[in-house]
Design an enzyme around this catalytic site. Structure first.
Site, mmCIF file in Angstrom:
data_model
loop_
_atom_site.group_PDB
_atom_site.id
_atom_site.type_symbol
_atom_site.label_atom_id
_atom_site.label_comp_id
_atom_site.label_asym_id
_atom_site.label_seq_id
_atom_site.Cartn_x
_atom_site.Cartn_y
_atom_site.Cartn_z
ATOM 1 N N ASP A 1 2.858 -4.440 8.166
ATOM 2 C CA ASP A 1 1.646 -3.645 7.988
ATOM 3 C C ASP A 1 0.461 -4.600 8.149
ATOM 4 O OD1 ASP A 1 -0.572 -2.352 7.057
ATOM 5 O OD2 ASP A 1 0.310 -1.743 5.134
ATOM 6 N N LYS B 1 -10.738 -0.506 10.182
ATOM 7 C CA LYS B 1 -10.824 -1.730 9.362
ATOM 8 C C LYS B 1 -11.293 -2.908 10.212
ATOM 9 C CE LYS B 1 -7.781 0.002 6.054
ATOM 10 N NZ LYS B 1 -8.078 0.297 4.679
ATOM 11 N N CYS C 1 -4.690 2.401 -3.790
ATOM 12 C CA CYS C 1 -3.454 2.919 -3.183
ATOM 13 C C CYS C 1 -2.325 1.906 -3.312
ATOM 14 C CB CYS C 1 -3.661 3.287 -1.711
ATOM 15 S SG CYS C 1 -4.888 4.557 -1.463
ATOM 16 N N GLN D 1 -4.790 -5.098 7.070
ATOM 17 C CA GLN D 1 -5.805 -6.028 6.554
ATOM 18 C C GLN D 1 -5.758 -7.366 7.284
ATOM 19 O OE1 GLN D 1 -8.116 -5.068 4.621
ATOM 20 N NE2 GLN D 1 -7.275 -3.213 3.708
ATOM 21 N N HIS E 1 0.868 -1.184 0.000
ATOM 22 C CA HIS E 1 0.000 0.000 0.000
ATOM 23 C C HIS E 1 0.904 1.234 0.000
ATOM 24 C CE1 HIS E 1 -2.871 2.935 1.732
ATOM 25 N NE2 HIS E 1 -3.839 2.090 1.410
HETATM 26 N N1 PMP Z 1 -1.910 -0.663 4.630
HETATM 27 C C1 PMP Z 1 -2.875 -1.396 4.078
HETATM 28 C C2 PMP Z 1 -2.556 -2.787 3.617
HETATM 29 C C3 PMP Z 1 -4.153 -0.877 3.926
HETATM 30 O O1 PMP Z 1 -5.115 -1.612 3.367
HETATM 31 C C4 PMP Z 1 -4.410 0.446 4.366
HETATM 32 C C5 PMP Z 1 -5.778 1.065 4.220
HETATM 33 N N2 PMP Z 1 -6.336 0.926 2.932
HETATM 34 C C6 PMP Z 1 -3.364 1.169 4.954
HETATM 35 C C7 PMP Z 1 -2.134 0.581 5.078
HETATM 36 C C8 PMP Z 1 -3.569 2.551 5.478
HETATM 37 O O2 PMP Z 1 -4.482 2.552 6.521
HETATM 38 P P1 PMP Z 1 -5.144 3.899 7.045
HETATM 39 O O3 PMP Z 1 -5.654 4.615 5.822
HETATM 40 O O4 PMP Z 1 -6.246 3.445 7.935
HETATM 41 O O5 PMP Z 1 -4.092 4.663 7.765
#
Ligand code: PMP
Length: 401
Positions: free
Chosen positions: A196, A222, A359, A199, A119
């Site tokens: 990270d 999430k 993203c 998910q 991401h």
């Molecule tokens: N890492 C991953 C794998 C994600 O799916 C996301 C959210 N789409 C993020 C980081 C960022 O999370 P947040 O926008 O809640 O800070």
């Protein structure tokens, strides 16, 4: 509690007209159960006061509740409470590590290993660190089916690598990383590991001690909690070795104009009045998930994912991306139809999917597409959501001839 009964817990799963809404965008953000909504309303209403400062009983009670929330969330991922820092989300948690740890411990020429499926939240903070201190970034390729290729990682890693930073579960493909294996490879060259877990925390049972990484980050929204809060877990000695990155109230020991000393972690990294209401809601979400059982949720989502992959493939005109074993997330493409058009038609059918680059533009480049359609499941998802998705795709096919 049977997973089939949980839909009623989520007021967000109805349309404005009170009809069932087929919400297949849980990987972007999860709907909230009534228990979380109630906990945040109470925290914002009858229980509301600031934390860590008030001399009156309400503030003392709120401080206890706020620190109890930290204990609940830390315990949920197998960590002691003093190792859990509240952040605004996973994004801020990674930026915190890149600043407070990266600025201090990394220097020009040190290398950081990421992967193709990360991401942007796990790419850009390291590029900004590269601009600040001159680190180098390497990218671990993926296997053909979209897993982080740990055989390749082993070949790339050298003693110059000081950090390996990887997604536990891909937000596009649902690919699951074998974290213990990645940690062993990193340890062999003396590198630290950031995972990270954005998910993974909603979908897998997490024990940071067993995984063996050094940093683990995730977001409340999430996992059925509020937006605006997330967490960084890091080993106590690593947190101790990191200077603050934001200055202000609540993170100090003693302030004079000549010199300020700082509070120990986690307070050192929580400058300013914290997200009190959100922390309470975050803990309520964790309690909700714990009561259902993370393993049960994981099995439920895995079964739905496998079924969705099979049924999508049976439509012939659909390409399904990613590995067969994936956690709660399916990305796909419908021949001759842009994912945005598919998403718009599905919306008319009461089906919400995500269409875009998620993203993860380097992953889109690797897949050779500008965007994918993504269906992602949560604790409340069921076969009716898959059936509605397939009906919507069939209708889209008819519209596009
Ligand atoms: N890492 C991953 C794998 C994600 O799916 C996301 C959210 N789409 C993020 C980081 C960022 O999370 P947040 O926008 O809640 O800070």
């Amino acid at each position: 509690m049977s997973l089939r009964s949980v839909r009623d817990d989520f007021p967000g799963l109805l349309t404005a007209e009170g009809k069932p809404w087929h919400y297949l965008d849980t990987a972007a953000t999860a709907q909230k159960p009534q228990a979380v909504i109630d906990a945040t309303v109470r925290a914002m209403g009858a229980d509301y006061a600031t934390v860590h400062r008030g001399v009156y009983a309400r503030s003392a009670d709120m401080t206890l509740a706020y620190e109890a929330a930290r204990r609940t969330i830390a315990g949920f991922v197998g960590a002691p409470e003093h190792e859990l820092v509240f952040t605004r989300g996973a994004t801020e948690a990674i930026n915190l590590v890149a600043h407070a740890w990266g600025n201090t411990h990394l220097k020009a020429g040190d290398r950081v290993l990421l992967s193709t499926l990360e991401h942007h939240a796990n790419i850009i903070p390291w590029q900004l660190l590269r601009d600040r201190v001159g680190i180098e970034i390497d990218v671990c390729p993926l296997t053909r089916d979209g897993l982080i290729d740990l055989v390749a990682a082993e070949q790339i890693l050298t003693p110059a690598h000081k950090l390996v930073s990887l997604a536990h579960v891909s937000n596009v493909l649902g690919s699951m990383l074998h974290v213990e294996h990645a940690v062993a490879l990193a340890r062999a060259v003396g590198a630290k590991v950031l995972i990270d877990g954005c998910q993974a925390v909603p979908r897998l049972s997490i024990d940071v001690a067993a995984l063996g990484a050094d940093f683990y980050v995730f977001s409340a929204h999430k996992i059925y909690g509020p937006t605006g809060i997330g967490a960084l877990w890091a080993r106590a000695e690593i947190l101790e070795s990191m200077p603050p990155w934001h200055g202000g109230g609540a993170m100090i020991d003693r302030v004079t104009f000549e010199k300020t000393t700082y509070a120990p972690p986690p307070a050192r990294f929580e400058a300013g009045t914290p997200a009190i209401i959100e922390a309470i809601g975050f803990a309520a979400a964790v309690d909700y998930v714990k009561a259902l059982g993370v393993e049960k949720i994981a099995a439920h989502e895995m079964a739905l994912t496998a079924q969705a992959r099979d049924e999508l493939r049976r439509l012939n005109s659909v390409t399904v991306f990613g590995p067969e074993e994936s956690a709660g997330i399916v990305s796909f493409a419908l021949d001759g139809v842009h994912p945005h058009d598919l998403g718009t038609i599905l919306d008319e059918e009461g089906v919400a999917i995500r269409a875009g680059h998620h993203c993860a533009q380097p992953l889109m480049d690797w897949l050779g597409v500008p965007a994918t359609a993504r269906a992602s499941f949560g604790v409340y998802s069921d076969e009716s959501d898959i059936a509605a998705l397939l009906r919507g795709i069939e209708r889209t096919k008819r519209i596009f001839g």
